[in-house]
Design a protein around this motif. Structure first.
Motif, PDB file in Angstrom:
ATOM      1  N   GLU A  34       0.851  -1.184   0.000  1.00 35.22           N
ATOM      2  CA  GLU A  34       0.000   0.000   0.000  1.00 35.22           C
ATOM      3  C   GLU A  34       0.897   1.247   0.000  1.00 35.22           C
ATOM      4  O   GLU A  34       1.794   1.366   0.816  1.00 35.22           O
ATOM      5  CB  GLU A  34      -0.910   0.012   1.214  1.00 35.22           C
ATOM      6  N   PRO A  92       0.980   5.238   0.390  1.00 38.92           N
ATOM      7  CA  PRO A  92       0.160   6.342   0.849  1.00 38.92           C
ATOM      8  C   PRO A  92      -0.005   7.397  -0.235  1.00 38.92           C
ATOM      9  O   PRO A  92       0.919   7.672  -0.999  1.00 38.92           O
ATOM     10  CB  PRO A  92       0.936   6.910   2.045  1.00 38.92           C
ATOM     11  N   LYS A  93      -1.205   7.927  -0.341  1.00 38.96           N
ATOM     12  CA  LYS A  93      -1.471   8.982  -1.319  1.00 38.96           C
ATOM     13  C   LYS A  93      -0.912  10.305  -0.816  1.00 38.96           C
ATOM     14  O   LYS A  93      -1.079  10.657   0.341  1.00 38.96           O
ATOM     15  CB  LYS A  93      -2.967   9.119  -1.551  1.00 38.96           C
ATOM     16  N   ILE A  94      -0.254  10.989  -1.708  1.00 38.70           N
ATOM     17  CA  ILE A  94       0.296  12.303  -1.374  1.00 38.70           C
ATOM     18  C   ILE A  94      -0.555  13.345  -2.082  1.00 38.70           C
ATOM     19  O   ILE A  94      -0.749  13.301  -3.288  1.00 38.70           O
ATOM     20  CB  ILE A  94       1.776  12.415  -1.818  1.00 38.70           C
ATOM     21  N   PHE A  95      -1.065  14.304  -1.327  1.00 42.69           N
ATOM     22  CA  PHE A  95      -1.957  15.328  -1.911  1.00 42.69           C
ATOM     23  C   PHE A  95      -1.214  16.583  -2.183  1.00 42.69           C
ATOM     24  O   PHE A  95      -0.381  17.070  -1.612  1.00 42.69           O
ATOM     25  CB  PHE A  95      -3.128  15.621  -0.965  1.00 42.69           C
TER      26      PHE A  95
END
Length: 72
Positions: free
Chosen positions: A67, A69-72
């Motif tokens: 997985e 992590p999404k970085i915004f």
């Protein structure tokens, strides 16, 4: 992540025990431990296991995506 759960299922299907791997095929206890712990093994070892069990790579391991992590 690589998991070797299929290895144990394939061994059972082929009727090959850990004892047979150790005594007849000179597979080390440390390799079996690494497989139990889902640790790294090399491709030569994977090839050897496929030949012993007369199976494909998919019958020994499964790849699961990590997985990220999404970085915004």
């Amino acid at each position: 992540m690589i998991k070797y759960d299929n290895f144990w299922v394939t061994m059972k299907k082929r009727g090959i025990s850990q004892y047979v791997l150790i005594k007849d095929y000179n597979i080390s206890n440390s390799l079996l431990h690494r497989l139990r712990m889902n640790e790294v093994i090399n491709t030569n070892t994977l090839d050897t296991l496929c030949n012993i069990l007369d199976c494909d790579v998919e019958d020994i391991l499964t790849h699961y995506k990590d997985e990220v992590p999404k970085i915004f």
